[in-house]
Design a protein around this motif. Structure first.
Motif, PDB file in Angstrom:
ATOM      1  N   ARG A 273     -12.638 -80.632  44.560  1.00 29.15           N
ATOM      2  CA  ARG A 273     -11.964 -79.508  43.901  1.00 29.15           C
ATOM      3  C   ARG A 273     -12.961 -78.539  43.260  1.00 29.15           C
ATOM      4  NH1 ARG A 273      -9.747 -75.359  42.727  1.00 29.15           N
ATOM      5  NH2 ARG A 273      -8.196 -75.122  41.101  1.00 29.15           N
ATOM      6  N   GLU A 274     -14.018 -79.072  42.671  1.00 29.57           N
ATOM      7  CA  GLU A 274     -14.998 -78.224  41.989  1.00 29.57           C
ATOM      8  C   GLU A 274     -15.713 -77.272  42.951  1.00 29.57           C
ATOM      9  OE1 GLU A 274     -15.450 -81.811  41.778  1.00 29.57           O
ATOM     10  OE2 GLU A 274     -13.925 -81.776  40.209  1.00 29.57           O
ATOM     11  N   GLU A 275     -15.729 -77.593  44.232  1.00 28.49           N
ATOM     12  CA  GLU A 275     -16.438 -76.781  45.232  1.00 28.49           C
ATOM     13  C   GLU A 275     -15.562 -75.724  45.880  1.00 28.49           C
ATOM     14  OE1 GLU A 275     -17.538 -79.979  47.830  1.00 28.49           O
ATOM     15  OE2 GLU A 275     -19.473 -80.238  46.857  1.00 28.49           O
ATOM     16  N   TRP A 276     -14.244 -75.781  45.694  1.00 26.61           N
ATOM     17  CA  TRP A 276     -13.324 -74.911  46.419  1.00 26.61           C
ATOM     18  C   TRP A 276     -13.586 -73.430  46.188  1.00 26.61           C
ATOM     19  CZ3 TRP A 276      -7.967 -77.602  45.332  1.00 26.61           C
ATOM     20  CH2 TRP A 276      -7.944 -78.822  45.992  1.00 26.61           C
ATOM     21  N   ASP A 277     -13.742 -73.023  44.934  1.00 29.35           N
ATOM     22  CA  ASP A 277     -13.919 -71.597  44.639  1.00 29.35           C
ATOM     23  C   ASP A 277     -15.207 -71.046  45.247  1.00 29.35           C
ATOM     24  OD1 ASP A 277     -11.528 -71.477  43.255  1.00 29.35           O
ATOM     25  OD2 ASP A 277     -12.474 -71.877  41.306  1.00 29.35           O
ATOM     26  N   GLU A 278     -16.298 -71.773  45.067  1.00 24.41           N
ATOM     27  CA  GLU A 278     -17.580 -71.320  45.612  1.00 24.41           C
ATOM     28  C   GLU A 278     -17.551 -71.281  47.142  1.00 24.41           C
ATOM     29  OE1 GLU A 278     -22.344 -72.393  45.465  1.00 24.41           O
ATOM     30  OE2 GLU A 278     -20.933 -73.589  44.303  1.00 24.41           O
ATOM     31  N   LEU A 279     -16.969 -72.308  47.732  1.00 19.17           N
ATOM     32  CA  LEU A 279     -16.872 -72.353  49.186  1.00 19.17           C
ATOM     33  C   LEU A 279     -16.016 -71.211  49.725  1.00 19.17           C
ATOM     34  CD1 LEU A 279     -17.561 -73.799  51.802  1.00 19.17           C
ATOM     35  CD2 LEU A 279     -15.582 -75.270  51.424  1.00 19.17           C
ATOM     36  N   ASN A 280     -14.929 -70.914  49.042  1.00 19.40           N
ATOM     37  CA  ASN A 280     -14.061 -69.813  49.457  1.00 19.40           C
ATOM     38  C   ASN A 280     -14.810 -68.487  49.447  1.00 19.40           C
ATOM     39  OD1 ASN A 280     -11.389 -68.779  50.202  1.00 19.40           O
ATOM     40  ND2 ASN A 280     -11.548 -67.735  48.235  1.00 19.40           N
ATOM     41  N   VAL A 281     -15.578 -68.244  48.396  1.00 17.52           N
ATOM     42  CA  VAL A 281     -16.362 -67.003  48.303  1.00 17.52           C
ATOM     43  C   VAL A 281     -17.369 -66.923  49.449  1.00 17.52           C
ATOM     44  CG1 VAL A 281     -18.089 -65.788  46.918  1.00 17.52           C
ATOM     45  CG2 VAL A 281     -16.062 -66.749  45.823  1.00 17.52           C
ATOM     46  N   LEU A 282     -18.028 -68.035  49.751  1.00 17.13           N
ATOM     47  CA  LEU A 282     -19.004 -68.045  50.848  1.00 17.13           C
ATOM     48  C   LEU A 282     -18.342 -67.783  52.198  1.00 17.13           C
ATOM     49  CD1 LEU A 282     -21.166 -71.105  49.762  1.00 17.13           C
ATOM     50  CD2 LEU A 282     -21.839 -68.695  49.713  1.00 17.13           C
ATOM     51  N   LEU A 283     -17.203 -68.419  52.432  1.00 12.91           N
ATOM     52  CA  LEU A 283     -16.512 -68.234  53.707  1.00 12.91           C
ATOM     53  C   LEU A 283     -15.979 -66.820  53.878  1.00 12.91           C
ATOM     54  CD1 LEU A 283     -14.577 -71.606  53.986  1.00 12.91           C
ATOM     55  CD2 LEU A 283     -16.549 -70.859  55.336  1.00 12.91           C
ATOM     56  N   VAL A 284     -15.431 -66.254  52.825  1.00 14.90           N
ATOM     57  CA  VAL A 284     -14.916 -64.881  52.891  1.00 14.90           C
ATOM     58  C   VAL A 284     -16.065 -63.902  53.143  1.00 14.90           C
ATOM     59  CG1 VAL A 284     -13.831 -63.027  51.570  1.00 14.90           C
ATOM     60  CG2 VAL A 284     -12.846 -65.320  51.539  1.00 14.90           C
ATOM     61  N   GLY A 285     -17.166 -64.074  52.438  1.00 16.97           N
ATOM     62  CA  GLY A 285     -18.324 -63.205  52.653  1.00 16.97           C
ATOM     63  C   GLY A 285     -18.869 -63.318  54.064  1.00 16.97           C
ATOM     64  N   PHE A 286     -18.937 -64.540  54.569  1.00 12.67           N
ATOM     65  CA  PHE A 286     -19.389 -64.779  55.944  1.00 12.67           C
ATOM     66  C   PHE A 286     -18.480 -64.068  56.932  1.00 12.67           C
ATOM     67  CE2 PHE A 286     -18.982 -67.456  59.761  1.00 12.67           C
ATOM     68  CZ  PHE A 286     -20.266 -67.327  60.255  1.00 12.67           C
ATOM     69  N   ALA A 287     -17.173 -64.193  56.727  1.00 13.33           N
ATOM     70  CA  ALA A 287     -16.213 -63.571  57.636  1.00 13.33           C
ATOM     71  C   ALA A 287     -16.288 -62.049  57.576  1.00 13.33           C
ATOM     72  CB  ALA A 287     -14.802 -64.042  57.305  1.00 13.33           C
ATOM     73  N   GLN A 288     -16.587 -61.498  56.436  1.00 12.93           N
ATOM     74  CA  GLN A 288     -16.647 -60.047  56.285  1.00 12.93           C
ATOM     75  C   GLN A 288     -17.937 -59.446  56.831  1.00 12.93           C
ATOM     76  OE1 GLN A 288     -16.055 -59.610  52.069  1.00 12.93           O
ATOM     77  NE2 GLN A 288     -13.826 -59.445  52.284  1.00 12.93           N
ATOM     78  N   GLN A 289     -19.013 -60.221  56.852  1.00  9.62           N
ATOM     79  CA  GLN A 289     -20.305 -59.657  57.238  1.00  9.62           C
ATOM     80  C   GLN A 289     -20.809 -60.109  58.598  1.00  9.62           C
ATOM     81  OE1 GLN A 289     -23.035 -60.444  54.070  1.00  9.62           O
ATOM     82  NE2 GLN A 289     -21.835 -59.335  52.578  1.00  9.62           N
ATOM     83  N   THR A 290     -20.533 -61.319  59.000  1.00 11.59           N
ATOM     84  CA  THR A 290     -21.098 -61.867  60.232  1.00 11.59           C
ATOM     85  C   THR A 290     -20.043 -62.105  61.295  1.00 11.59           C
ATOM     86  OG1 THR A 290     -22.812 -62.948  58.934  1.00 11.59           O
ATOM     87  CG2 THR A 290     -22.538 -63.700  61.197  1.00 11.59           C
ATOM     88  N   CYS A 291     -19.008 -62.815  60.946  1.00 11.16           N
ATOM     89  CA  CYS A 291     -17.994 -63.220  61.911  1.00 11.16           C
ATOM     90  C   CYS A 291     -16.813 -62.259  61.884  1.00 11.16           C
ATOM     91  CB  CYS A 291     -17.542 -64.655  61.619  1.00 11.16           C
ATOM     92  SG  CYS A 291     -16.610 -65.382  62.965  1.00 11.16           S
ATOM     93  N   VAL A 292     -17.099 -61.001  62.135  1.00 11.76           N
ATOM     94  CA  VAL A 292     -16.052 -59.979  62.116  1.00 11.76           C
ATOM     95  C   VAL A 292     -15.256 -60.037  63.416  1.00 11.76           C
ATOM     96  CG1 VAL A 292     -17.225 -58.466  60.491  1.00 11.76           C
ATOM     97  CG2 VAL A 292     -17.733 -58.277  62.900  1.00 11.76           C
ATOM     98  N   PRO A 293     -13.958 -59.742  63.380  1.00 13.01           N
ATOM     99  CA  PRO A 293     -13.112 -59.920  64.560  1.00 13.01           C
ATOM    100  C   PRO A 293     -13.477 -59.046  65.764  1.00 13.01           C
ATOM    101  CG  PRO A 293     -11.778 -59.547  62.595  1.00 13.01           C
ATOM    102  CD  PRO A 293     -13.196 -59.347  62.207  1.00 13.01           C
ATOM    103  N   VAL A 294     -13.889 -57.820  65.544  1.00 10.33           N
ATOM    104  CA  VAL A 294     -14.109 -56.905  66.667  1.00 10.33           C
ATOM    105  C   VAL A 294     -15.434 -57.172  67.378  1.00 10.33           C
ATOM    106  CG1 VAL A 294     -14.299 -54.496  67.345  1.00 10.33           C
ATOM    107  CG2 VAL A 294     -12.678 -55.161  65.578  1.00 10.33           C
ATOM    108  N   THR A 295     -16.508 -57.221  66.641  1.00 10.83           N
ATOM    109  CA  THR A 295     -17.825 -57.476  67.234  1.00 10.83           C
ATOM    110  C   THR A 295     -18.580 -58.497  66.391  1.00 10.83           C
ATOM    111  OG1 THR A 295     -18.712 -55.584  66.033  1.00 10.83           O
ATOM    112  CG2 THR A 295     -18.099 -55.198  68.319  1.00 10.83           C
ATOM    113  N   PRO A 296     -18.264 -59.776  66.536  1.00  8.37           N
ATOM    114  CA  PRO A 296     -18.972 -60.789  65.739  1.00  8.37           C
ATOM    115  C   PRO A 296     -20.455 -60.813  66.085  1.00  8.37           C
ATOM    116  CG  PRO A 296     -17.594 -61.837  67.402  1.00  8.37           C
ATOM    117  CD  PRO A 296     -17.318 -60.369  67.461  1.00  8.37           C
ATOM    118  N   MET A 297     -21.273 -61.051  65.090  1.00  8.57           N
ATOM    119  CA  MET A 297     -22.722 -61.067  65.281  1.00  8.57           C
ATOM    120  C   MET A 297     -23.202 -62.491  65.525  1.00  8.57           C
ATOM    121  SD  MET A 297     -23.923 -58.184  62.586  1.00  8.57           S
ATOM    122  CE  MET A 297     -22.935 -58.723  61.208  1.00  8.57           C
TER     123      MET A 297
END
Length: 84
Positions: free
Chosen positions: A20-44
């Protein structure tokens, strides 16, 4: 395009695999990853450390690996034939 996981399934997976203590930090990392690297149109995928385990990364790298192999096997135009 990478398959999207429904947010409830994503939440259940995160809860099952992390404390449970890791959920918030992990969520922030995953959202940032999805927004910058794994984008739907042209994933890097070429910059992604997960490309070997990701279906989209494997699909995209397969085509590039085939192209590189063809380049290595084909004769170079700028090379002069040194046989005499």
């Amino acid at each position: 395009m990478p398959q999207l996981i429904h947010k409830d399934a994503r939440r259940q997976l995160m809860r099952a695999s992390h404390q449970r203590e890791e959920w918030d930090e992990l969520n922030v990392l995953l959202v940032g990853f999805a927004q910058q690297t794994c984008v739907p149109v042209t994933p890097m995928c070429e910059f992604c450390l997960n490309s070997k385990i990701c279906p989209e990364g494997r699909r995209r790298s397969r085509g590039k690996a085939e192209e590189e192999t063809k380049k290595k096997l084909s004769p170079r135009k700028d090379r002069k034939d040194t046989k005499t």
